[in-house]
Design an enzyme around this catalytic site. Structure first.
Site, PDB file in Angstrom:
ATOM      1  N   SER A  83      60.153  62.601  -9.214  1.00 47.10           N
ATOM      2  CA  SER A  83      61.459  62.151  -8.736  1.00 47.10           C
ATOM      3  C   SER A  83      62.243  61.698  -9.953  1.00 47.10           C
ATOM      4  O   SER A  83      61.668  61.457 -11.020  1.00 47.10           O
ATOM      5  CB  SER A  83      61.269  60.989  -7.756  1.00 47.10           C
ATOM      6  N   TYR A 112      57.661  52.846  -4.158  1.00 47.08           N
ATOM      7  CA  TYR A 112      58.062  54.247  -4.311  1.00 47.08           C
ATOM      8  C   TYR A 112      58.271  54.586  -5.786  1.00 47.08           C
ATOM      9  O   TYR A 112      57.771  55.605  -6.283  1.00 47.08           O
ATOM     10  CB  TYR A 112      59.346  54.504  -3.523  1.00 47.08           C
TER      11      TYR A 112
END
Length: 273
Positions: A144, A158
């Site tokens: 990401s 996360y």
């Protein structure tokens, strides 16, 4: 992997979002697709949609956080097509939002069980079989922009899980045989079920086309959202500034370099003629 025709590509979490967009994009090049996730009904919708596009695709219910399930998924992939040319560890979740002292630690562990250990399981299971297979293959892990800098506020689990995915990928890239390529995909904000299906992000199909070109070219950093470099540069500048002030380069500064220390240790252990 210049030609995707007839290549067997396995995608975890491949029934929706980025995974499904990649399945369509690779399938359009003639690749044979295996997708897996926990929702049987969503898998059927996805495989039916791929069939309508003349993409050869099969699916299996599986859970990336369960090592036995990933092993069964690998069994299914090899049994169906006889080989696997590429694994994309795409499955991921969000959650455990808030200030770290208020987040339930079990929710944070669940994020890691899917986002990090799900990738770990895929890499461990498939890389071993790819080594035995002995033919050129590839593993791409979904990181990401949060692997590179904190993009989403109050998401420590996360962000940390995606930083960990990058570290795992880079470790594998050094450790696996040369015929197994390893790369990390860095999505920015892409419109998927994970992000709420809003239209503010990059369309998943557009993202998949950007990604596909880099995968075919054999890149190991797979990028998309160009503005991310503003944040990457800011982090890099801070890091360089810290070294310049407190640990500047000088003659002999490789004395404590871990790579060179390990080289010396290995050399010292080798028997001499």
């Amino acid at each position: 992997m210049e030609n995707l025709k007839d290549k067997v590509i396995v995608i975890t979490g491949g029934a929706t979002g980025i995974g499904f967009a990649l399945a369509k994009s690779f399938g359009a090049e003639g690749a044979r697709i295996v997708i897996g996730e926990q929702r049987q009904e969503q898998l059927k919708i996805a495989t039916d949609a791929l069939a309508d596009l003349d993409v050869e695709a099969v699916s299996m219910v599986m859970d990336v956080s369960d090592l036995d399930s990933v092993n069964a998924f690998a069994d299914f992939s090899w049994k169906t097509f006889g080989r696997v040319d590429m694994l994309i560890n795409n499955a991921g979740i969000s959650g455990a939002r808030g200030a770290i002292h208020k987040i339930n630690v079990d929710e944070a562990r669940h994020i890691f069980n899917v986002n990090f250990f799900g990738v770990w399981h895929g890499c461990a299971v498939f890389s071993g079989r790819m080594i035995e297979q002995g033919t050129p293959a590839a593993i791409f892990n979904l990181g990401s922009e949060n692997s590179l800098f904190p993009a989403v506020p109050k998401s420590p689990a996360y962000i940390a899980s995606k930083h960990a995915v990058l570290g795992l990928s880079e470790s594998l890239r050094q450790d696996l045989p040369d015929f197994i390529h390893v790369g990390t995909i860095f999505p920015g904000y892409v419109s998927t079920p994970l992000t709420g299906n809003g239209d503010a992000g990059m369309p998943a199909d557009e993202f998949a086309e950007i990604v596909k070109k880099q995968i075919v070219a054999g890149e190991h950093f797979i990028v998309s959202h160009s503005y991310n470099m503003v944040h990457v540069d800011a982090r890099q500048n801070d890091l360089e500034s810290a070294y310049e002030r407190y640990a500047p380069r000088h003659d002999g500064d490789d004395k404590y370099d871990v790579g060179k220390i390990i080289e010396h240790m290995v050399a010292a252990r080798k028997p001499r003629d």
